[in-house]
Design a protein around this motif. Structure first.
Motif, mmCIF file in Angstrom:
data_model
loop_
_atom_site.group_PDB
_atom_site.id
_atom_site.type_symbol
_atom_site.label_atom_id
_atom_site.label_comp_id
_atom_site.label_asym_id
_atom_site.label_seq_id
_atom_site.Cartn_x
_atom_site.Cartn_y
_atom_site.Cartn_z
ATOM 1 N N ILE A 199 -10.540 -6.050 -0.810
ATOM 2 C CA ILE A 199 -10.734 -5.892 0.634
ATOM 3 C C ILE A 199 -11.451 -7.109 1.205
ATOM 4 O O ILE A 199 -11.057 -7.667 2.230
ATOM 5 N N LEU A 245 -10.688 2.383 4.425
ATOM 6 C CA LEU A 245 -11.150 2.524 3.042
ATOM 7 C C LEU A 245 -12.662 2.365 2.959
ATOM 8 O O LEU A 245 -13.353 3.147 2.298
ATOM 9 N N LEU A 293 -13.741 13.693 2.951
ATOM 10 C CA LEU A 293 -13.111 12.530 2.338
ATOM 11 C C LEU A 293 -11.670 12.316 2.801
ATOM 12 O O LEU A 293 -11.235 11.192 2.964
ATOM 13 N N ILE A 353 -9.096 -10.091 1.330
ATOM 14 C CA ILE A 353 -8.104 -9.962 2.413
ATOM 15 C C ILE A 353 -8.765 -10.215 3.766
ATOM 16 O O ILE A 353 -8.220 -10.920 4.616
ATOM 17 N N ARG A 413 7.675 8.003 -1.888
ATOM 18 C CA ARG A 413 7.314 8.221 -3.296
ATOM 19 C C ARG A 413 8.302 9.121 -4.002
ATOM 20 O O ARG A 413 8.567 8.962 -5.183
ATOM 21 N N TYR A 472 5.133 8.501 3.669
ATOM 22 C CA TYR A 472 4.662 8.015 2.370
ATOM 23 C C TYR A 472 5.194 8.907 1.247
ATOM 24 O O TYR A 472 5.704 8.411 0.233
ATOM 25 N N ILE A 485 -4.785 -2.708 -4.036
ATOM 26 C CA ILE A 485 -5.213 -1.610 -3.171
ATOM 27 C C ILE A 485 -4.331 -0.389 -3.384
ATOM 28 O O ILE A 485 -4.800 0.745 -3.345
ATOM 29 N N TYR A 486 -3.029 -0.628 -3.666
ATOM 30 C CA TYR A 486 -2.148 0.502 -3.985
ATOM 31 C C TYR A 486 -2.652 1.237 -5.223
ATOM 32 O O TYR A 486 -2.728 2.474 -5.247
ATOM 33 N N LEU A 488 -11.597 5.586 -5.092
ATOM 34 C CA LEU A 488 -12.625 5.870 -4.097
ATOM 35 C C LEU A 488 -13.411 7.113 -4.484
ATOM 36 O O LEU A 488 -14.631 7.151 -4.406
ATOM 37 N N LEU A 489 -12.692 8.145 -4.925
ATOM 38 C CA LEU A 489 -13.337 9.414 -5.241
ATOM 39 C C LEU A 489 -14.125 9.338 -6.546
ATOM 40 O O LEU A 489 -14.903 10.223 -6.860
ATOM 41 N N HIS A 490 -13.881 8.281 -7.327
ATOM 42 C CA HIS A 490 -14.676 8.088 -8.538
ATOM 43 C C HIS A 490 -15.788 7.085 -8.303
ATOM 44 O O HIS A 490 -16.475 6.697 -9.248
ATOM 45 N N GLY A 491 -15.917 6.635 -7.073
ATOM 46 C CA GLY A 491 -16.992 5.691 -6.749
ATOM 47 C C GLY A 491 -16.854 4.333 -7.406
ATOM 48 O O GLY A 491 -17.848 3.654 -7.634
ATOM 49 N N VAL A 546 0.837 -1.201 0.000
ATOM 50 C CA VAL A 546 0.000 0.000 0.000
ATOM 51 C C VAL A 546 0.873 1.253 0.000
ATOM 52 O O VAL A 546 0.526 2.277 -0.582
ATOM 53 N N LEU A 549 -0.383 3.692 8.099
ATOM 54 C CA LEU A 549 -1.178 3.360 6.918
ATOM 55 C C LEU A 549 -2.536 4.048 6.925
ATOM 56 O O LEU A 549 -3.050 4.409 5.867
ATOM 57 N N LEU A 561 -13.659 -3.077 -3.488
ATOM 58 C CA LEU A 561 -14.340 -4.005 -2.574
ATOM 59 C C LEU A 561 -13.818 -5.448 -2.665
ATOM 60 O O LEU A 561 -13.530 -6.046 -1.638
ATOM 61 N N LEU A 581 -7.742 -1.072 5.950
ATOM 62 C CA LEU A 581 -8.780 -1.518 5.022
ATOM 63 C C LEU A 581 -10.151 -1.078 5.524
ATOM 64 O O LEU A 581 -11.020 -0.665 4.755
ATOM 65 N N PHE A 590 -18.089 9.211 0.899
ATOM 66 C CA PHE A 590 -18.438 9.276 -0.517
ATOM 67 C C PHE A 590 -19.938 9.081 -0.746
ATOM 68 O O PHE A 590 -20.586 9.912 -1.364
ATOM 69 N N TYR A 620 -15.580 5.202 1.929
ATOM 70 C CA TYR A 620 -16.535 5.013 0.845
ATOM 71 C C TYR A 620 -17.961 5.189 1.346
ATOM 72 O O TYR A 620 -18.761 5.891 0.724
ATOM 73 N N VAL A 633 -5.684 1.297 -6.357
ATOM 74 C CA VAL A 633 -6.928 1.976 -5.971
ATOM 75 C C VAL A 633 -6.602 3.344 -5.377
ATOM 76 O O VAL A 633 -7.187 4.362 -5.737
ATOM 77 N N GLN A 634 -5.616 3.359 -4.473
ATOM 78 C CA GLN A 634 -5.201 4.587 -3.808
ATOM 79 C C GLN A 634 -4.582 5.546 -4.825
ATOM 80 O O GLN A 634 -4.893 6.721 -4.866
ATOM 81 N N PHE A 635 -3.703 4.997 -5.665
ATOM 82 C CA PHE A 635 -2.944 5.779 -6.636
ATOM 83 C C PHE A 635 -3.881 6.482 -7.619
ATOM 84 O O PHE A 635 -3.689 7.629 -7.977
ATOM 85 N N TRP A 658 -16.552 1.236 -6.760
ATOM 86 C CA TRP A 658 -16.589 0.247 -5.677
ATOM 87 C C TRP A 658 -16.163 -1.140 -6.132
ATOM 88 O O TRP A 658 -15.634 -1.925 -5.370
#
Lengths: 279, 334
Positions: free
Chosen positions: A250, B160, B175, A253, B293, B289, A229-230, A238-241, A214, B274, A247, B157, B168, B164, A232-234, A243
């Protein structure tokens, strides 16, 4: 066997979850084109459709293929690092607890020091220092560099209690060599305990590897769950919805962790039936 | 307190700090090259990133860690700097020092973690006590499986999922970030409320995933305490249920929990790296982080050393305080 499993329900729950994931991977490899986990193998940013039941991500990976390929990869990292940790830990614990003296002082000191330093930081330092891309196996070895600490401490405590028992004393008195005592008397009795430690250190290794991934220190070209998940974050999925992108990894895991946790608690009870159930 | 106990703890502290500094120095150099130097040169040559001070920085680095000098000499210089907490400049934010970036981010991390850890401890302990209490309301027992499940989920997790759902989909909470973008930290009512609103979700993800741990520990201790003779005696004497619960059971089961609280508080700096990354919370984890990067070695080393120092220092203090709290803890070796 069956009647034992009926009593030890938590072990059944754990093994069922792990078994389910294994079956999912197996069926996935049989019935799905897993090579679609590579970027650009499908139209990007699609929500789930019949062609792509889990949708696709921004770089055009089919997310069902990603999950099918990623689940065993993540489990592989955990199992390899956990196995290295437990094997090294068992050997050190036996040396430390059985022989005592200077080796014991050194090993105990190393474990005390090692467990005080936050592990994620050391792993970050190692991962940053390695040049070039990481492979999945390298990832496992990096995680394994610290995964022996906890098994060493907990197995050592167990050896200390076992070695005082009567049958060990009798074996010693009847002239069995130290190595013979360790292999014939100690190891077989430690086995259920080692197994439980192995399962819990596998879970710890997976947690560590997902954490590194991550942070962007994982194998960039492998579709492990942590790398997903990395991404997803990158890509701020999330901000584009999106899911359908975050999901599934997650959920897988979480299933893995609950499965491993339940299995290790169940095995713990198998190893120490007399201790009052903690869970 | 026995003096050799204190000495032993101090030696352990020095060893750990030295080890962390040494790893910090040697790990990047194991590959044979000097990635720090390479990175600096690369930065100073690449077009878009030119800083006026970069040349100077390369020069200073060369002077101190010049490859013409033997490794042990470089190592000693480095150890001297670490001992003075001189971490140098950040490569990616050049005129700023690593120290100033740390000073800015540490309060965020400590604030978030301190609050959520103590809350989780209080709520989890009460829940755990109720779980083991036979006369508790039936509802409590249904809480057990979900608590256990939550504690098996890695906290980031959970974060996250919380973002959402609550930020969101429902749009109840912000957010990401630690405060509204564009505002500057100031001491006003509206700004404090803003900071609190931003802290709810990251705090909740830490809280929810650690509740199970506290509840389980407390439950175990309560079961033990309930088997004690004084409990049976007090019950036979007709002590009120509430008094029995709070004054006889909880108070005696609490001590091991406070040890755990101490341990949890000592890992405050490293605990939420994290979660901060997931929420872009302006604490030490997010700075770490960004350092990864942007390959900012000085920043990375400074943060890692500071966190290790913080954790070991807290552990040391805890080790020194604990025997005073609980005299049953011996100072002797096992």
């Amino acid at each position: 066997m069956v009647s034992y499993l009926r009593r030890n329900k938590i072990l059944v729950v754990g093994m069922f979850l792990i078994g389910f994931l294994a079956l999912f991977t197996l069926l996935g490899y049989l019935f799905w084109d897993v090579s679609m986990h590579r970027p650009l193998s499908a139209p990007a940013n699609q929500s789930p459709t019949w062609d792509h039941p889990f949708g696709t991500d921004r770089q055009g990976r089919d997310l069902l293929a990603v999950i099918i390929a990623g689940t065993p990869l993540t489990l592989y990292i955990g199992v390899l690092a956990g196995a290295i940790g437990v094997v090294v830990g068992t050997v050190l614990a036996l040396v430390s607890a059985y022989y005592g003296g200077v080796p014991d002082t050194l090993i105990r000191g190393a474990v005390d020091v090692g467990l005080t330093i936050p592990p994620l930081l050391v792993l970050i330092l190692i991962a940053v220092s390695i040049e070039g891309g990481l492979s999945v196996t390298m990832m496992a070895i990096i995680v394994a560099s610290l995964s022996w600490l906890w098994p060493t401490r907990s197995i050592r405590a167990q050896v200390l209690s076992i070695k005082e028992r009567a049958y060990v004393q009798i074996a010693k008195l009847s002239g069995t060599s130290s190595l013979g005592v360790i292999i014939k008397e100690l190891l077989p009795n430690l086995l259920p305990y080692i197994l439980a430690t192995f399962v819990s250190s596998t879970a710890a290794a997976i947690l560590a590897s997902v954490g590194l991934e991550v942070l962007g220190l994982g194998p960039m070209d492998s579709p492990t769950l942590g790398m997903t998940i990395y991404w997803v974050q990158f890509n701020a999925a999330l901000l584009h919805g999106m899911w359908w992108w975050f999901l599934p990894p997650i959920i897988v895991i979480i299933m893995l962790f609950i499965g491993l946790f339940a299995t290790s608690v169940g095995l713990d009870e198998l190893a120490n039936p007399r201790t009052r159930r903690a869970v | 307190m026995r003096i050799d106990y204190v000495l032993r703890r101090l030696v352990l502290f020095v060893i750990i700090t030295w080890l962390a500094a040494t790893l910090n120095f040697f790990l990047p150099r194991i590959s044979g090259q000097d990635p720090v130097r390479e990175r600096l040169l690369e930065q100073s040559m690449s077009g878009g990133y030119v800083h006026t001070g970069m040349e100077e920085m390369v020069e200073r680095y060369e002077q101190e860690f010049g490859l013409d000098r033997p490794l042990w000499e470089q190592y000693l210089t480095y150890l001297g700097q670490m001992a003075r907490l001189d971490f140098g400049y950040s490569i990616s934010n050049y005129p700023r020092t690593v120290w100033s970036m740390l000073l800015e981010s540490v309060p965020w991390t400590v604030g978030l973690l301190l609050t959520s850890t103590i809350l989780a401890f209080a709520v989890g302990t009460v829940l755990g006590a109720l779980l083991a209490w036979p006369r508790a309301h039936g509802i409590v027992h249904f809480l057990f499986p979900p608590l256990l499940t939550l504690s098996a989920i890695p906290y980031f997790l959970l974060g996250l999922v919380l973002i959402y759902v609550f930020a969101f989909q429902l749009n109840w909470l912000p957010l990401f970030g630690g405060y509204e973008a564009g505002t500057f930290p100031e001491f006003s009512w509206s700004h404090i409320m803003d900071i609190l609103r931003h802290a709810i979700l990251p705090g909740a993800s830490i809280l929810l995933s650690s509740l199970g741990f506290w509840a389980l520990g407390m439950r175990g201790m309560m079961v033990t305490v309930q088997g004690e003779d004084y409990m049976t005696y007090a019950e036979a004497m007709g002590v009120k249920n509430r008094t029995l619960f709070f004054h006889y059971a909880i108070r005696n089961a609490l001590l091991p929990q406070t040890t755990q609280l101490g341990l949890a508080l000592s890992t405050i700096l490293s605990g939420a790296i994290l979660v901060e990354v997931i929420f872009s919370y302006p604490g030490i984890g997010t700075v770490l982080y960004n350092a990864i990067r942007q390959f900012d070695y000085f920043l990375l080393q400074g943060i890692i050393f500071t966190i290790v120092l913080g954790v070991t220092l807290a552990t040391l203090i805890l080790d020194l305080i604990y025997p005073i709290l609980d005299p049953r803890i011996t100072y002797d070796r096992q």
